[in-house]
Scaffold this active site. Structure first.
Site, PDB file in Angstrom:
ATOM      1  N   LYS A 119       0.814  -1.215   0.000  1.00  0.00           N
ATOM      2  CA  LYS A 119       0.000   0.000   0.000  1.00  0.00           C
ATOM      3  C   LYS A 119       0.851   1.270   0.000  1.00  0.00           C
ATOM      4  O   LYS A 119       0.378   2.322  -0.411  1.00  0.00           O
ATOM      5  CB  LYS A 119      -0.966  -0.012   1.179  1.00  0.00           C
ATOM      6  CG  LYS A 119      -2.063  -1.080   1.057  1.00  0.00           C
ATOM      7  CD  LYS A 119      -3.169  -0.848   2.071  1.00  0.00           C
ATOM      8  CE  LYS A 119      -4.038  -2.065   2.307  1.00  0.00           C
ATOM      9  NZ  LYS A 119      -4.828  -2.516   1.184  1.00  0.00           N
ATOM     10  N   LYS A 161      -3.364   1.154   8.738  1.00  0.00           N
ATOM     11  CA  LYS A 161      -3.483   0.049   7.777  1.00  0.00           C
ATOM     12  C   LYS A 161      -2.179  -0.706   7.643  1.00  0.00           C
ATOM     13  O   LYS A 161      -1.113  -0.092   7.557  1.00  0.00           O
ATOM     14  CB  LYS A 161      -3.773   0.595   6.379  1.00  0.00           C
ATOM     15  CG  LYS A 161      -5.170   1.021   6.108  1.00  0.00           C
ATOM     16  CD  LYS A 161      -5.272   1.349   4.620  1.00  0.00           C
ATOM     17  CE  LYS A 161      -6.635   1.898   4.290  1.00  0.00           C
ATOM     18  NZ  LYS A 161      -6.736   2.248   2.869  1.00  0.00           N
ATOM     19  N   GLY A 167      -8.071  -7.932   2.441  1.00  0.00           N
ATOM     20  CA  GLY A 167      -9.212  -8.523   3.132  1.00  0.00           C
ATOM     21  C   GLY A 167      -9.553  -7.826   4.441  1.00  0.00           C
ATOM     22  O   GLY A 167     -10.168  -8.416   5.311  1.00  0.00           O
ATOM     23  N   GLY A 168      -9.147  -6.578   4.573  1.00  0.00           N
ATOM     24  CA  GLY A 168      -9.483  -5.807   5.769  1.00  0.00           C
ATOM     25  C   GLY A 168      -8.673  -6.153   7.002  1.00  0.00           C
ATOM     26  O   GLY A 168      -8.923  -5.637   8.082  1.00  0.00           O
ATOM     27  N   HIS A 211     -17.372   3.054  -1.421  1.00  0.00           N
ATOM     28  CA  HIS A 211     -16.317   2.291  -2.075  1.00  0.00           C
ATOM     29  C   HIS A 211     -16.705   2.119  -3.542  1.00  0.00           C
ATOM     30  O   HIS A 211     -17.692   1.461  -3.853  1.00  0.00           O
ATOM     31  CB  HIS A 211     -16.154   0.920  -1.395  1.00  0.00           C
ATOM     32  CG  HIS A 211     -15.172   0.021  -2.087  1.00  0.00           C
ATOM     33  ND1 HIS A 211     -13.974  -0.340  -1.515  1.00  0.00           N
ATOM     34  CD2 HIS A 211     -15.202  -0.576  -3.299  1.00  0.00           C
ATOM     35  CE1 HIS A 211     -13.318  -1.122  -2.363  1.00  0.00           C
ATOM     36  NE2 HIS A 211     -14.052  -1.286  -3.449  1.00  0.00           N
ATOM     37  N   GLU A 278      -9.348   0.425  -6.838  1.00  0.00           N
ATOM     38  CA  GLU A 278     -10.341   0.791  -5.827  1.00  0.00           C
ATOM     39  C   GLU A 278     -10.178   2.259  -5.420  1.00  0.00           C
ATOM     40  O   GLU A 278      -9.064   2.729  -5.212  1.00  0.00           O
ATOM     41  CB  GLU A 278     -10.197  -0.098  -4.590  1.00  0.00           C
ATOM     42  CG  GLU A 278     -10.429  -1.571  -4.888  1.00  0.00           C
ATOM     43  CD  GLU A 278     -10.479  -2.443  -3.636  1.00  0.00           C
ATOM     44  OE1 GLU A 278     -11.116  -3.505  -3.703  1.00  0.00           O
ATOM     45  OE2 GLU A 278      -9.876  -2.077  -2.608  1.00  0.00           O
ATOM     46  N   ARG A 295      -5.684  -8.819  -9.914  1.00  0.00           N
ATOM     47  CA  ARG A 295      -6.263 -10.147 -10.130  1.00  0.00           C
ATOM     48  C   ARG A 295      -7.730 -10.009 -10.466  1.00  0.00           C
ATOM     49  O   ARG A 295      -8.266  -8.901 -10.473  1.00  0.00           O
ATOM     50  CB  ARG A 295      -6.131 -10.947  -8.829  1.00  0.00           C
ATOM     51  CG  ARG A 295      -6.767 -10.187  -7.669  1.00  0.00           C
ATOM     52  CD  ARG A 295      -6.892 -11.001  -6.423  1.00  0.00           C
ATOM     53  NE  ARG A 295      -7.146 -10.185  -5.263  1.00  0.00           N
ATOM     54  CZ  ARG A 295      -8.323  -9.699  -4.891  1.00  0.00           C
ATOM     55  NH1 ARG A 295      -9.401  -9.965  -5.605  1.00  0.00           N
ATOM     56  NH2 ARG A 295      -8.458  -8.967  -3.808  1.00  0.00           N
TER      57      ARG A 295
HETATM   58  P1  ADP Z   1     -12.350  -8.732  -3.017  1.00  0.00           P
HETATM   59  O1  ADP Z   1     -12.981  -9.512  -1.932  1.00  0.00           O
HETATM   60  O2  ADP Z   1     -13.077  -7.509  -3.348  1.00  0.00           O
HETATM   61  O3  ADP Z   1     -11.998  -9.528  -4.229  1.00  0.00           O
HETATM   62  P2  ADP Z   1     -10.215  -8.361  -1.168  1.00  0.00           P
HETATM   63  O4  ADP Z   1      -9.132  -7.330  -1.176  1.00  0.00           O
HETATM   64  O5  ADP Z   1     -11.120  -8.368   0.005  1.00  0.00           O
HETATM   65  O6  ADP Z   1     -10.983  -8.154  -2.501  1.00  0.00           O
HETATM   66  O7  ADP Z   1      -9.511  -9.783  -1.334  1.00  0.00           O
HETATM   67  C1  ADP Z   1     -10.164 -11.008  -1.703  1.00  0.00           C
HETATM   68  C2  ADP Z   1      -9.746 -12.050  -0.773  1.00  0.00           C
HETATM   69  O8  ADP Z   1      -8.376 -12.394  -0.896  1.00  0.00           O
HETATM   70  C3  ADP Z   1      -9.951 -11.477   0.588  1.00  0.00           C
HETATM   71  O9  ADP Z   1     -11.120 -11.971   1.157  1.00  0.00           O
HETATM   72  C4  ADP Z   1      -8.678 -11.695   1.332  1.00  0.00           C
HETATM   73  O10 ADP Z   1      -8.843 -12.422   2.534  1.00  0.00           O
HETATM   74  C5  ADP Z   1      -7.760 -12.387   0.381  1.00  0.00           C
HETATM   75  N1  ADP Z   1      -6.551 -11.590   0.354  1.00  0.00           N
HETATM   76  C6  ADP Z   1      -6.397 -10.393  -0.245  1.00  0.00           C
HETATM   77  N2  ADP Z   1      -5.156  -9.931  -0.099  1.00  0.00           N
HETATM   78  C7  ADP Z   1      -4.498 -10.861   0.631  1.00  0.00           C
HETATM   79  C8  ADP Z   1      -3.167 -10.978   1.117  1.00  0.00           C
HETATM   80  N3  ADP Z   1      -2.254 -10.039   0.901  1.00  0.00           N
HETATM   81  N4  ADP Z   1      -2.853 -12.078   1.816  1.00  0.00           N
HETATM   82  C9  ADP Z   1      -3.771 -13.023   2.057  1.00  0.00           C
HETATM   83  N5  ADP Z   1      -5.025 -12.979   1.621  1.00  0.00           N
HETATM   84  C10 ADP Z   1      -5.396 -11.924   0.925  1.00  0.00           C
HETATM   85  P1  ADP Z   2      -7.938  -4.176   1.798  1.00  0.00           P
HETATM   86  O1  ADP Z   2      -6.638  -4.385   1.133  1.00  0.00           O
HETATM   87  O2  ADP Z   2      -8.032  -4.874   3.095  1.00  0.00           O
HETATM   88  O3  ADP Z   2      -9.077  -4.430   0.871  1.00  0.00           O
HETATM   89  P2  ADP Z   2      -8.466  -1.317   1.454  1.00  0.00           P
HETATM   90  O4  ADP Z   2      -7.426  -0.270   1.544  1.00  0.00           O
HETATM   91  O5  ADP Z   2      -8.972  -1.654   0.102  1.00  0.00           O
HETATM   92  O6  ADP Z   2      -7.944  -2.611   2.191  1.00  0.00           O
HETATM   93  O7  ADP Z   2      -9.696  -0.894   2.367  1.00  0.00           O
HETATM   94  C1  ADP Z   2     -10.778  -1.764   2.614  1.00  0.00           C
HETATM   95  C2  ADP Z   2     -12.010  -0.951   2.991  1.00  0.00           C
HETATM   96  O8  ADP Z   2     -11.765  -0.138   4.139  1.00  0.00           O
HETATM   97  C3  ADP Z   2     -12.467   0.020   1.935  1.00  0.00           C
HETATM   98  O9  ADP Z   2     -13.331  -0.557   1.016  1.00  0.00           O
HETATM   99  C4  ADP Z   2     -13.151   1.089   2.753  1.00  0.00           C
HETATM  100  O10 ADP Z   2     -14.454   0.700   3.053  1.00  0.00           O
HETATM  101  C5  ADP Z   2     -12.384   1.123   4.033  1.00  0.00           C
HETATM  102  N1  ADP Z   2     -11.351   2.188   4.034  1.00  0.00           N
HETATM  103  C6  ADP Z   2     -10.094   2.074   3.581  1.00  0.00           C
HETATM  104  N2  ADP Z   2      -9.406   3.230   3.751  1.00  0.00           N
HETATM  105  C7  ADP Z   2     -10.263   4.104   4.326  1.00  0.00           C
HETATM  106  C8  ADP Z   2     -10.156   5.469   4.776  1.00  0.00           C
HETATM  107  N3  ADP Z   2      -9.021   6.151   4.697  1.00  0.00           N
HETATM  108  N4  ADP Z   2     -11.249   6.038   5.335  1.00  0.00           N
HETATM  109  C9  ADP Z   2     -12.397   5.350   5.460  1.00  0.00           C
HETATM  110  N5  ADP Z   2     -12.553   4.073   5.077  1.00  0.00           N
HETATM  111  C10 ADP Z   2     -11.511   3.445   4.517  1.00  0.00           C
HETATM  112 MG    MG Z   3      -9.532  -3.489  -0.898  1.00  0.00          MG
END
Ligand code: ADP
Ligand code: ADP
Ligand code: MG
Length: 499
Positions: A119, A161, A167-168, A211, A278, A295
């Protein structure tokens, strides 16, 4: 002339493995499934031409075992590997290992995964090319005091973060200064255990954001296309549960700006294959880059329904080195699509995962309804993999009709034996704010009552069962034509792979 892909190993399981196999079959490409002990009869194994056992043990020994998967690819003479989502899909080392061994990785180059997987590096790149990012601290000094100092400069509330996050996981909101160290500790601990890397960045926490993400696709001939947006603001634990397209948040001008920005990013980094950029959209219509997923995304089907594209087909075309068969002008949004993720979980119990035997899974087949699942009747849902059991996707001329269709599709989708979030999803779709398009990422937290009233599982199951019984004759009669219902395929798929 491009390279030839005769056989693809799908380095994944569940719904996404089935999804990829279906397109391969359509393209006349042979498929190899991999599975762990106990999954011999899983749908993705049954669907593929060949299946190979990875053995048992922790994920590092199975779906995350790069060398073992590569060896199976060689042994089966697979010419390409599709990683799906999760697992090794965003692992730059795996991508490199595969390509070093002269096997095609159906995805981006490893340098893209590296750049976008972190990130901090991705955010810095965006700043360099002039894409708006969320104000924050993305420095290498990880001293707690330094981080806190920057949190104060940014101003509370802030979001901590994990830089390697996904995956949050490893994400914490800090409302006020006195909670900072405690939340930092927690974020770092989670980041370390999930990603083996405890580096964090700090961002301004945007309140009431939406989002919005953009599907992109690039070939190796300089074509960088977008397939419009998806709105995924309805999330629990930062994970999406309802996704839709088009977004109700904006008109054509903002749509054009966001989508063109995403395509520009792919051009700037000379991207290859499918990806998702995103963004966060604030209440003043300002948008900020959040991250890029290099992906195929869980929610890709809604884009397929409104654009008519088969994104996996395009991924394979690009991997072969061929040109994408269309231009930006030929990609249009038509109608409305919604996806809901059906999870084995109990919304009334804080979305806690549920486990057990799935007694019956129906087809969910109907005009304008697509079901992607990797689960069949009799399967066990355990704790080893993600609790997502199915995705229902509906398509209709407008949002209201699409929502109505979805509610019916959920009620009538027989999925018996296990508590799921289906009633909760119906509650969401029925909610006044959802109907009005007031979908912000705090929707789930602000509408807690929707969780408490989502405990009528048995009732819903009975309705579905009754339906099933009464429609038996109809199903038999129409069995021959069912695979071509309205041209919408019954893709199969299953819970995701992440822990
Ligand atoms: P989306 O669900 O919109 O496709 P996410 O960023 O939530 O996108 O990722 C999809 C799934 O892949 C997630 O539910 C998460 O647990 C898994 N994932 C994403 N990034 C990683 C990572 N760096 N390491 C392990 N698992 C990951
Ligand atoms: P991940 O790699 O886990 O998917 P993201 O950076 O895509 O992480 O963030 C996941 C979610 O968290 C976003 O879809 C949004 O809802 C929330 N989020 C991320 N950054 C922010 C922010 N700066 N302020 C508020 N919500 C956020
Ligand atoms: Mg994300």
């Amino acid at each position: 002339m491009g390279q030839i892909i005769k056989k693809v190993l799908i380095a994944n399981r569940g719904e996404i493995a089935c999804r990829v196999i279906h397109t391969c079959q359509e393209m006349g490409i042979k498929t190899v499934a991999i599975y762990t002990e106990g999954e011999e009869s899983a749908l993705h194994v049954q669907t593929a031409d060949e299946g190979f056992c990875l053995g048992s043990g922790p994920l590092s020994e199975t779906y995350l075992n790069k060398q073992k998967i590569l060896d199976i690819a060689k042994q089966t003479k697979s010419t390409a590997i599709h990683p799906g989502y999760g697992f090794l899909s965003e692992n730059a080392d795996f991508c490199e290992l595969v390509e070093k061994n002269k096997i095609i990785f159906i995805g981006p180059k490893s340098e893209h995964i590296q750049l976008m997987g972190d990130k901090i590096t991705s955010k810095k790149k965006m700043m360099e090319i002039g894409v708006p990012v969320i104000p924050g601290y993305q420095g290498s000094d990880q001293e707690s005091e330094t981080l806190k100092k920057h949190a104060n400069i940014i101003g509370f509330p802030v979001l901590i973060k994990a830089t390697a996050g996904g995956g949050g996981k490893g994400m914490r909101i800090v409302e006020k200064e006195e909670n900072f160290f405690q939340e930092l500790e927690a974020a770092k601990r989670e980041a370390q255990s999930s990603f083996g890397n405890d580096h964090v960045l700090i961002e301004k926490y945007i309140t009431k954001p939406r989002h919005i993400e953009v599907q992109v696709m690039s070939d190796t001939h300089g074509n960088h296309l977008h397939f419009y947006e998806r709105e995924c603001s309805i999330q629990r634990r930062y994970q999406k549960i309802v996704e839709e397209t088009p977004s109700v948040a904006f008109g054509d001008e903002l749509r054009h700006q966001i989508c063109e920005t995403a395509a520009l990013i792919t051009k700037e980094i000379n991207y290859r294959g499918a990806g998702t950029v995103e963004f966060i959209l604030d209440t003043d219509d300002r948008f900020y880059f959040l991250e890029m997923n290099t992906r195929l995304q869980v929610e890709h089907p809604i884009t397929e329904l409104v654009t008519g594209a088969d994104l996996v087909h395009h991924q394979i075309i690009v991997a072969k080195g061929e040109k994408l068969p269309l231009t930006q002008n030929e990609i249009t949004q038509r109608g409305h699509a919604i996806e809901v993720r059906i999870y084995a979980e109990d919304p009334a119990n804080n979305f806690f995962p549920t486990t057990g035997e799935v007694q019956y899974v129906g087809k969910g087949r109907r005009p304008g309804v697509r079901l992607d699942t990797g689960i069949k009747s009799g399967d066990m849902v355990g704790v080893s993999f993600d609790p997502m059991v199915a995705k229902l996707i509906t398509y209709a001329p407008n949002r209201t009709q699409c929502t109505e269709k979805m509610k019916k599709a959920i009620v009538d989708f027989p999925f018996l034996g296990l508590k799921t979030n289906r009633e909760y999803l119906i509650n969401v779709l029925d909610n006044e704010n959802f109907v009005k398009g007031n979908t912000y990422t705090n929707f789930v937290a602000e509408n807690k009552e929707l969780q408490d009233s989502a405990n009528t599982s048995v009732e819903l199951a009975q309705v579905a069962l009754a339906h099933l019984m009464s429609s038996k004759n109809y199903t038999n009669q129409s069995a021959q034509s069912s695979s071509s219902d309205n041209g919408i395929e019954d893709f199969s798929g299953f819970r995701n792979q992440h822990l």
